[in-house]
Design an enzyme around this catalytic site. Sequence first.
Site, PDB file in Angstrom:
ATOM      1  N   LYS A  41       1.026  -3.969   9.474  1.00  0.00           N
ATOM      2  CA  LYS A  41       1.396  -3.666   8.092  1.00  0.00           C
ATOM      3  C   LYS A  41       0.163  -3.635   7.190  1.00  0.00           C
ATOM      4  CE  LYS A  41       2.900  -7.024   5.186  1.00  0.00           C
ATOM      5  NZ  LYS A  41       2.277  -7.057   3.848  1.00  0.00           N
ATOM      6  N   ASN A  42      -0.679  -4.650   7.307  1.00  0.00           N
ATOM      7  CA  ASN A  42      -1.800  -4.748   6.375  1.00  0.00           C
ATOM      8  C   ASN A  42      -2.904  -3.731   6.657  1.00  0.00           C
ATOM      9  OD1 ASN A  42      -0.440  -6.769   5.111  1.00  0.00           O
ATOM     10  ND2 ASN A  42      -1.766  -8.434   5.809  1.00  0.00           N
TER      11      ASN A  42
ATOM     12  N   CYS B  83       4.559 -10.921  -3.213  1.00  0.00           N
ATOM     13  CA  CYS B  83       5.031 -12.239  -2.794  1.00  0.00           C
ATOM     14  C   CYS B  83       4.828 -13.283  -3.888  1.00  0.00           C
ATOM     15  CB  CYS B  83       4.245 -12.707  -1.578  1.00  0.00           C
ATOM     16  SG  CYS B  83       4.847 -12.099  -0.015  1.00  0.00           S
TER      17      CYS B  83
ATOM     18  N   ARG C 161      -1.971 -13.759  -8.201  1.00  0.00           N
ATOM     19  CA  ARG C 161      -2.672 -12.796  -7.356  1.00  0.00           C
ATOM     20  C   ARG C 161      -3.469 -11.861  -8.253  1.00  0.00           C
ATOM     21  NH1 ARG C 161       0.499 -11.666  -1.969  1.00  0.00           N
ATOM     22  NH2 ARG C 161      -1.599 -11.161  -1.364  1.00  0.00           N
TER      23      ARG C 161
ATOM     24  N   ASP D  20      -1.706 -15.965   6.701  1.00  0.00           N
ATOM     25  CA  ASP D  20      -0.426 -15.347   7.044  1.00  0.00           C
ATOM     26  C   ASP D  20       0.238 -15.989   8.273  1.00  0.00           C
ATOM     27  OD1 ASP D  20      -0.660 -13.683   4.882  1.00  0.00           O
ATOM     28  OD2 ASP D  20      -1.180 -11.886   6.016  1.00  0.00           O
TER      29      ASP D  20
ATOM     30  N   ARG E 251      10.137  -6.549   5.104  1.00  0.00           N
ATOM     31  CA  ARG E 251       8.914  -5.975   4.538  1.00  0.00           C
ATOM     32  C   ARG E 251       7.799  -5.975   5.572  1.00  0.00           C
ATOM     33  NH1 ARG E 251       6.679  -9.495   0.651  1.00  0.00           N
ATOM     34  NH2 ARG E 251       5.017  -8.043   1.097  1.00  0.00           N
TER      35      ARG E 251
END
Length: 444
Positions: free
Chosen positions: A47-48, A140, A145, A331, A423
Site C-alpha cells: 500500500k505505502n 489515521c 500528522r 506499522d 484500507r
Amino acid sequence: GDWSSDVALPIWRHRRGVCSRKFLHMDSLLIKGGVPLHGDVQISGAKNAVLPIMAATLLTAEPCIIRRVPDLSDVKFMGRILESLGCAVKFEGDTLTVQAHRIKGHGDYDLIRKMRGSICILGPLLGRLRKADVSQPGGCVIGTRPIDLHLKGLRALGAKIEIEGGYVRAKAPRLTGTEVFLGGRAGPTVLGTANIMSAAVLAEGVTIIESAACEPEVSDLATFLNAMGAKIQGAGSPTITITGVKALHGAEHEVIPDRIEAATFLIAAAMTHGEITIHGAKPEHLNAVIDKLREAGVKIERRGAAMIAKRGPRLTPVDVTTLPYAGFPTDVQAQMMALMALTPGISIITERIFESRFGHVAELGRLGADIAIEGPSAIVKGGKRLSGAPVMASDLRASAALVLAGLAAKGSTQVNRIYHLDRGYEKIDAKLKQLGGRISRIQE
Ligand code: UD1
C-alpha cells in the site's frame, strides 16, 4: 462475504457523498479464536509503495502501467483522486493503467481530505504543472500528522506555498535544484521524501535530499521514476541525488510486496500456534521484524523465496522500539504488542515515530491483556489468558492487532469498524479463512 466488489469503482460513479459513506462502511469481523492457522498465504503489493507511485503518474502525459496493485480502499480512493484531476484510470485485476493526459492542479477537496496518503499528489502536481491546490489531508487518528517538512522541501525548490482554510496552495513558476535537509523531530519523513523527490525530477539542476527516508517504498518510487526517465541516485540511503530532466515518459512497474502485511502473518503464525508459509514477500525488507520475532522465540525459516513461521517451544518477552527504516516499523508496533500480550513476562514497547499510536491498548485490554501506557512506552505484562469480546478498531494497524488477538483468544471476538482494515490489508478475511481461521464478515 467477498468485499472486493462492494467497495469498487462503480459506487463512485454515483454521488460523492454516497461514495465516502460506503468507504467508511461499518462492517465488522466475527472471529472464533483458538484455531491454529496453517497453510500458505500470498503477500500483496505494498500500500505505502503504490500510493506515491500512483501519484507520480501525474508527472507524464503518457500512460503508465502499474502491476501488483493491491485491492484496497486507499488505492481506490487514490484512483478516484487521480480521476478528479483529469486522469484516465483503469483497474484490471491487479494491473492499473493511469494516463494523466490533460490534468488540472486542483482535485476533489473532500476526497483528498479523507486520506492521509493523498498528500503525495502535491510534489507530482508541482513538478508537472508548477502549481497545486490541495486540501490538507486527513488519515489515521494516531497523533498530529504535520506536513511542515513537505512544505519546507518544496519551498526550498522554489515553490511559494500558502495555507488557507485547510488548503495548501502552491505555485512554482520555476523549480530549481537545491540541497534540502528533511530530518524532523522523529527522523525522516517517508511521504515528504516521496514528494520532494517527485517534484525535483522535473526541476532545473541537481537536488540533494539529506536525511531522506530510507524505506523500501521510497526506493520503489525512485525505481518507477527512473523507469519514467528520471535521474535519481541513492534512494534507500539518507542522501538522495536527483538530476532534473526536461520531461518524463510513460513506464511500467511492479510494486514491491507489502512488508507490513508479511510481518502481520509472521506474527499470526506465532500467536495461533500455527505454521504459515508466506509467499511473495521480500525477507530483506523485514530484517528488524524477523530479528525481534526470533529473539522472542518465533521460528522463521527461509525456503527459497518463501518464509515459514511457527512458534518455538516457548515465547520470551522482548523490548521493542519503533524507528525509521531499517529499524522496527511503527506499522508493526500494534501487532507486536498483541504477541507480547500472549507472552509470559514483561515487555516494553516504545513508540518513537508517532505521538499517540496506542489506540489498540485499551481494546486489547478488553480481551484481557494487561498493558499500561507510560509516556511513549507501553508496558505489557504478558501471558494473561485472552478471551473474546466486542472491540473497536481505531486505526489500520490497531485493527490488525485486534484481529490477531481475536484469533488467539478463547471464544468470539467481534472487531467493529473494520473499514480501517480494508484500507490496508487486501482480502484479509479471505486470506485468514484460507489459513483455517474461523472468521466472517458481518455486513452493516
Ligand atoms: C508513512 C506511511 C505510514 C507509516 C509512516 C512511518 C504511507 C502512506 N504511510 O506515513 O504507514 O506509519 O510513514 O513509517 O506511506 N513529520 C513531521 N513533519 C512532516 C512530516 C512528518 O514532523 O512534514 C513527522 C510525523 O509526525 C511523524 C514522523 O515525522 O512523527 C514520520 O512521519 P512520516 O514518515 O512523514 O509518515 P508518513 O509519510 O505520513
